[in-house]
Design an enzyme around this catalytic site. Structure first.
Site, PDB file in Angstrom:
ATOM      1  N   ASP A 224     -84.767  13.540-149.126  1.00 19.43           N
ATOM      2  CA  ASP A 224     -85.268  14.317-148.161  1.00 19.43           C
ATOM      3  C   ASP A 224     -84.224  15.064-147.490  1.00 19.43           C
ATOM      4  O   ASP A 224     -83.078  14.214-147.283  1.00 19.43           O
ATOM      5  CB  ASP A 224     -86.558  13.799-147.370  1.00 19.43           C
ATOM      6  CG  ASP A 224     -87.206  14.838-146.346  1.00 19.43           C
ATOM      7  OD1 ASP A 224     -86.938  15.952-146.733  1.00 19.43           O
ATOM      8  OD2 ASP A 224     -87.794  14.208-145.703  1.00 19.43           O
ATOM      9  N   GLU A 225     -84.380  16.321-146.850  1.00 22.35           N
ATOM     10  CA  GLU A 225     -83.390  16.863-145.865  1.00 22.35           C
ATOM     11  C   GLU A 225     -81.975  16.764-146.404  1.00 22.35           C
ATOM     12  O   GLU A 225     -81.159  16.283-145.920  1.00 22.35           O
ATOM     13  CB  GLU A 225     -83.470  16.003-144.539  1.00 22.35           C
ATOM     14  CG  GLU A 225     -84.633  15.654-143.863  1.00 22.35           C
ATOM     15  CD  GLU A 225     -85.074  17.193-143.020  1.00 22.35           C
ATOM     16  OE1 GLU A 225     -84.404  17.987-143.232  1.00 22.35           O
ATOM     17  OE2 GLU A 225     -86.008  17.364-142.507  1.00 22.35           O
ATOM     18  N   GLN A 255     -81.778  25.215-141.726  1.00 19.43           N
ATOM     19  CA  GLN A 255     -81.958  24.434-140.625  1.00 19.43           C
ATOM     20  C   GLN A 255     -80.838  23.227-140.510  1.00 19.43           C
ATOM     21  O   GLN A 255     -81.100  22.397-139.910  1.00 19.43           O
ATOM     22  CB  GLN A 255     -83.465  23.705-140.912  1.00 19.43           C
ATOM     23  CG  GLN A 255     -84.452  24.654-140.761  1.00 19.43           C
ATOM     24  CD  GLN A 255     -85.775  24.089-140.870  1.00 19.43           C
ATOM     25  OE1 GLN A 255     -86.035  23.412-139.690  1.00 19.43           O
ATOM     26  NE2 GLN A 255     -86.408  24.000-141.645  1.00 19.43           N
ATOM     27  N   ARG A 600     -90.162  26.393-134.276  1.00 22.14           N
ATOM     28  CA  ARG A 600     -90.770  25.226-133.515  1.00 22.14           C
ATOM     29  C   ARG A 600     -92.022  25.832-133.036  1.00 22.14           C
ATOM     30  O   ARG A 600     -93.074  25.028-132.704  1.00 22.14           O
ATOM     31  CB  ARG A 600     -90.198  24.471-132.502  1.00 22.14           C
ATOM     32  CG  ARG A 600     -88.612  23.945-132.834  1.00 22.14           C
ATOM     33  CD  ARG A 600     -88.819  23.013-133.962  1.00 22.14           C
ATOM     34  NE  ARG A 600     -88.379  23.862-135.245  1.00 22.14           N
ATOM     35  CZ  ARG A 600     -88.495  23.614-136.421  1.00 22.14           C
ATOM     36  NH1 ARG A 600     -89.064  22.234-136.710  1.00 22.14           N
ATOM     37  NH2 ARG A 600     -87.970  24.167-137.477  1.00 22.14           N
TER      38      ARG A 600
END
Length: 710
Positions: A224-225, A255, A600
């Site tokens: 992940d990420e 991101q 966000r």
């Protein structure tokens, strides 16, 4: 468990991410696109429908919280009890490496019973290494060396390699300490957090038998990420992938905002190069934000040249437009945000916890905290401490308090060795005992310290030097404004140099001091300022969950809120001033940071910029952030806030006209409620220099000073 149960509720791209189980897979998951859901359902599908055992799956997350949440979801999907033995190889890079080294670390000389050093432990051992090498902490600070060592390890740079590239005395000193630290750490049977990664890399790189064992065990690897992986994590992943190459990585290069801690977003951009023939799936349906917010954010990120291609969309509808609010200064900005939130809560359309206020640096929270208290807006700071509770702020306040009240032993104890003066605990105890036996207050005792025979000449000299500094502060309090007193204090004590230690936090500390000076500029006396600071510092943080969230843009990643305010949308703040020296790569990361902040927001996004802002006691005038211009006609401009004028839609070219025409010219006669009548002698944007009839000359903000032409 049947296939339809696991695939239920997934969109087509998510289903493809779940059911593509062979070969390398890159899932480009846009903000709010349900990547965690896709990743969790993929693991469930492997177990329930592909016959893969949970212990054959290596699933790496970036936080323990993410691992816990994923494990809980999986246990529900699979109908299994969520025990410690369920999904044993799901966790963070560091957590997984600990387990691998406990099992096989002896192959590279890591004892099974190794202990793990945290950052405090590492700095403590570095101090010992410095002492053995006769390196003074005045020459270089232990935390500076610790940061350099951590950066080197994350790039897999050994002490030998570090030393071979060291060109300057400063770097050569770090290289010596790095080598000595490593020697002492090994002797202690310890690993620091960075070692957990690099020793595991060394284990798999140098021992083919061990590498083959774990490659055969992990038939499927999920990361992940992936955009946040550093060099060591990237190397580890490459070493663990077996011939089947069943590796699935999830992430979003748009991101990637952590280059300052070693993250390399090009890892995700280069995935197809590293794993030829990889399947690429884009998760582009956003389940978080309205179309207005997504379109504005998309317009910003499109300006980056190093990025993947995708276009987020939503079924949530257009929603309210993104609004840009121009305000006078940081005080008006904070008041506008506080008042707007309070108004929505008062009429029942929002709760406090629906709202987040995001800023580029921690220092920006100071005026917000003050305004929130004044308007009775409940708030909490995430990922940081309240402004007046930050160490550097409390240090400077302690100096001020001691200068105002020279018998304040608590403040004296706090600052006596800040910055370091070499006054030991024994010397301090002897000095205070002697001072208590006299009629001297602390500052007077420092000035007369030669009278005591209980201290060494070195201690006396250090204490006498502190006395000189405190007397100069006392004199400044009498003659100067509070902001000037603090500026002189910071320079006179050497605190400005003390906080600059080449760590990522150094810049935050410097900006916090600038914010403190700016805060003090609103007060007529140091006494008034200290009183207000004490009230803000002692304010209770309620246990109520219904609070506005204040946080930096970096801390906001992964979170979402119905309403978001992004403050300080000016050049030099967002993007940060460092981009003017650092170049295009740094600017692109600042743009990604802006994108993260914007995405966000679920329903409302408000952006504020100020015509002027006080920094380190000086009023500056910065243009509106280029990122607002990047949004083009995706936003609505409200000059001065919603109560001060009409709302208009602007295009990118029209952002140059946001600032109002100068209402005053040289020679104008004006009247100020504070200073009386005077004449404008100079106009610099919104900054007016006015000679008042009483003999004083002031430089005032035309919008904020409430001047009346006469």
């Amino acid at each position: 468990m049947v296939v339809m149960d696991i695939l239920a509720g997934l969109n087509d791209a998510q289903k493809q991410s779940v059911t593509t189980t062979s070969g390398p897979l890159l899932i480009l998951a846009g903000a709010g696109s349900g990547k965690t859901k896709a990743l969790t359902h993929r693991i469930a599908y492997l177990i329930a429908n592909e016959g893969v055992w949970p212990e054959q799956i290596l699933a790496v997350t970036f936080t323990n919280k993410a691992a816990r949440e994923m494990r809980e979801r999986l246990s529900g999907l699979l109908g299994q009890e969520n025990t410690r033995t369920f999904m044993p190889w799901m966790g963070t890079f560091h957590g997984i490496c600990v387990r691998l080294l406990r099992i096989d670390g002896e192959a590279v000389g890591v004892p099974r019973n190794f202990i793990i050093y945290d950052e405090d432990d590492r700095q403590g051992l570095i101090k010992q290494a410095m002492k053995q090498l006769s390196v003074s902490d005045k020459e270089i600070k232990p935390r500076t060396i610790s940061s350099a060592v951590s950066n080197a390890k994350n790039e897999l740079v050994t002490p030998d390699e570090f030393e071979s590239t060291a060109q300057f005395p400063y770097q050569k000193t770090i290289a010596k300490v790095y080598r000595q630290y490593e020697k002492m750490r090994r002797e202690a049977g310890a690993l620091d957090f960075d070692d957990l990664l690099i020793e595991t890399v060394r284990l798999f790189r140098d021992h083919s038998t061990v590498r083959t064992k774990w490659r055969d065990k992990f038939t499927h690897i999920l990361i992940d990420e992936y955009q946040d992986t550093n060099a060591a994590q990237y190397a580890l992943i490459k070493l663990l992938v077996n011939n089947q190459q069943n590796i699935a990585v999830v992430g979003d290069d748009w991101q990637s905002i952590y280059s300052w801690r070693g993250a390399d977003f090009t890892n995700i951009l280069n995935f197809e190069r590293d794993f030829p023939g990889a399947t690429v799936i884009k998760l582009e349906q956003n389940y978080r934000s309205t179309a207005s917010i997504l379109d504005a954010a998309h317009s910003v990120i499109l300006k980056n040249t190093q990025r993947s291609d995708k276009k987020l969309w939503t079924a949530a509808g257009e929603g309210a437009p993104v609004r840009v609010h121009a305000v006078d200064d940081e005080t008006a900005e904070a008041a506008f945000v506080a008042e707007a939130i309070a108004a929505q809560v008062a009429i029942g359309t929002r709760r406090y916890d629906d709202v987040a206020v995001l800023y580029r640096t921690n220092a920006q929270s100071a005026p917000l905290e003050r305004a929130f208290m004044r308007y009775g807006v409940k708030y909490r700071i995430v990922g940081g401490v309240r402004f007046y509770d930050r160490k550097e702020v409390k240090d400077i306040l302690a100096y001020l308090k001691l200068a105002v009240q020279p018998r304040d032993r608590m403040s004296f104890s706090r600052v006596v060795n800040v910055p370091t003066r070499g006054i030991g605990a024994t010397s301090l105890e002897k000095f205070l005992a002697w001072q208590g036996s006299t009629d001297f207050d602390i500052i007077a005792a420092l000035s007369n310290v030669e009278q005591t025979s209980s201290l060494t000449p070195r201690a006396k000299a250090a204490l006498a030097g502190l006395g000189e500094i405190l007397r100069s502060i006392q004199a400044s309090i009498v003659n100067d404004a509070p902001a000037e007193v603090i500026e002189k204090l910071i320079k006179r004590t050497g605190y400005d140099t003390y906080i600059l230690d080449d760590t990522p936090q150094a810049e935050d500390r410097q900006e916090n001091l600038g914010a403190l000076i700016s805060d003090a500029s609103a007060f007529a006396s140091v006494d008034d300022f200290l009183e207000e600071a004490a009230l803000l510092s002692s304010a209770d943080s309620s246990a109520d969950d219904n609070e506005v969230t204040l946080m930096t843009l970096h801390a906001a990643k992964g979170l979402e809120f119905p309403v978001v305010y992004m403050v300080g949308m000016e050049e030099g703040i967002l993007p940060h001033a460092r981009v003017y020296e650092a170049g295009p790569a740094e600017l692109e990361e600042e743009r990604r940071l802006c994108y993260v902040g914007m995405t966000r927001a679920r329903e409302e996004l408000h952006l504020t910029y100020a015509y002027s802002r006080i920094t380190f006691g000086q009023r500056s005038y910065q243009p509106v952030s280029r990122f607002i211009a990047d949004m083009g006609d995706q936003v609505l401009q409200t000059t001065g806030g919603p109560d001060r004028g009409a709302t208009n839609r602007y295009t990118a070219d029209e952002f140059d006209d946001f600032f109002p025409d100068e209402p005053f010219t040289s020679g104008d006669r004006v009247k100020s409620q504070a200073f009386g009548k005077g004449t404008v002698v100079d106009v610099d944007g919104l900054a007016l220099t006015i000679e008042f009839d009483g003999g004083t000359t002031k430089r005032l903000n035309a919008e904020y000073a409430r001047l009346e032409k006469i």
